[in-house]
Design an enzyme around this catalytic site. Structure first.
Site, PDB file in Angstrom:
ATOM      1  N   PHE A  91       0.549  -1.089   0.014  1.00  0.00           N
ATOM      2  CA  PHE A  91      -0.237  -0.111   0.060  1.00  0.00           C
ATOM      3  C   PHE A  91       0.494   1.409   0.179  1.00  0.00           C
ATOM      4  CE2 PHE A  91      -2.410   2.973   2.722  1.00  0.00           C
ATOM      5  CZ  PHE A  91      -3.805   2.955   1.690  1.00  0.00           C
ATOM      6  N   ASN A 187      -4.543   1.299  10.369  1.00  0.00           N
ATOM      7  CA  ASN A 187      -5.039   1.967   9.612  1.00  0.00           C
ATOM      8  C   ASN A 187      -5.656   0.476   8.507  1.00  0.00           C
ATOM      9  OD1 ASN A 187      -5.903   3.205   7.031  1.00  0.00           O
ATOM     10  ND2 ASN A 187      -4.004   3.757   6.182  1.00  0.00           N
ATOM     11  N   PRO A 188      -6.803   0.822   9.115  1.00  0.00           N
ATOM     12  CA  PRO A 188      -7.029  -1.156   8.349  1.00  0.00           C
ATOM     13  C   PRO A 188      -7.544  -0.666   7.429  1.00  0.00           C
ATOM     14  CG  PRO A 188      -8.033  -0.366   9.748  1.00  0.00           C
ATOM     15  CD  PRO A 188      -7.436   0.496  10.327  1.00  0.00           C
TER      16      PRO A 188
END
Ligand code: SAM
Ligand code: GLN
Length: 287
Positions: A91, A187-188
């Site tokens: 990410f 920060n899922p």
């Protein structure tokens, strides 16, 4: 060909592809390819572009024109003023997440030896920024993706933080079994099925695992909120990034677990809901 001509050509091609800031992206790619800072590049636009810069620049531009995010093309993203390596499979840290890190830095005394878990660490953006600013803290960085953990470890090495970060593989809070932490930050993935379908094509280069929060986007919170009090010390702090329409639902989940004091909702600079903080009650009965 001079730098100036390469830049105009790149900006025109990027614009044709509908890329938002074509001139700026051209400058970033060209600075990266020439190992210059942007101001250095801008001061040397009249100079001839040397062959090694051509070899780096044109293939990178081609990748970008194929839709590959700029950060994967140049291999890094800045976050909290630090440089984080990123590559496909990991990410790309977002500026929005700085709200969460800043909220923690406001609340945590830098002189204390905090034990902080960063669940779903990705490139390490949150955990390593905290380690950088809190010089006594120890970070437990977890992720279910081995690829992410490898990148996070490399970032810890590059930032000189390896000695204070422990990397643990596994889902949610499972790798933290047996640990007691002062802070749990995450920060899922929180994008709902419906929203996933409408994401810009660039975001599709990022791992689905990092984005998809199940049918309604809240799956990760349904795991983390009830499990966190088993990992946090009494009085410990849970800090979660949320989607901009998820505040009420995440707060409901926190309230329905009787383990927390009243949660606090944080907004970003644009006034949108961005994070929720909650303290674990001191008097918690542990199962
Ligand atoms: N913390 C990083 C950041 O803010 O830039 C990455 C956040 S990204 C939105 C979510 C991360 O959670 C990804 O690295 C993903 O691999 C990880 N992840 C997804 N599902 C997970 C799970 N069940 N348990 C642990 N980590 C998970
Ligand atoms: N902010 C990210 C995006 O919209 C999503 C991050 C996440 O799911 N945690 O691309």
């Amino acid at each position: 060909m001079r730098f100036k001509e390469a830049l105009s050509r790149a900006a025109a091609l990027l614009q044709e592809k509908g890329i938002h800031c074509p001139r700026l992206e051209g400058e970033v790619l060209l600075s990266w390819a020439s190992h210059f800072t942007r101001p250095m590049l801008l001061a040397r636009l009249e100079e001839e572009m040397p062959p090694p810069v051509h070899f780096r620049f044109w293939p990178a531009l081609r990748r970008r024109l194929q839709g590959c995010p700029l950060q994967y093309t140049i291999g890094y993203q800045e976050f909290m003023g630090l440089k984080f390596k990123v590559s496909p499979g990991v990410f790309i840290p977002r500026q929005d997440t700085e709200v969460l890190v800043e909220a923690l830095l406001d609340r945590l005394d830098p002189g204390r030896k905090w034990v902080i878990a960063d669940c779903g660490t990705g490139s390490g953006a949150i955990g390593l920024s905290l380690a950088h600013h809190l010089s006594q803290a120890v970070i437990l960085a977890t992720d279910v993706s081995p690829k992410a953990l490898a990148v996070a470890r490399e970032n810890a090495r590059l930032l000189g933080l390896l000695s204070r970060v422990i990397f643990l593989a596994g889902p949610y809070l499972k790798p933290l079994k047996g640990y007691r932490v002062d802070v749990l930050v995450a920060n899922p993935p929180y994008i709902s099925q419906e929203e996933l379908a409408s994401l810009p094509p660039e975001v599709r280069w990022e791992p689905l695992l990092a984005l998809s929060g199940g049918e309604d986007g809240l799956e990760a919170y349904r795991h983390l909120i009830p499990e966190a009090p088993k990992v946090l010390k009494p009085g410990g702090l849970m800090a979660l990034e949320i989607g901009h329409l998820q505040g009420e639902k995440v707060i409901d989940l926190i309230r329905s677990s009787s383990s927390y004091q009243d949660p606090v909702l944080l907004r970003d600079h644009g006034g949108r809901e961005r994070a929720v903080l909650a303290l674990v009650k001191h008097s918690l009965q542990r199962g």
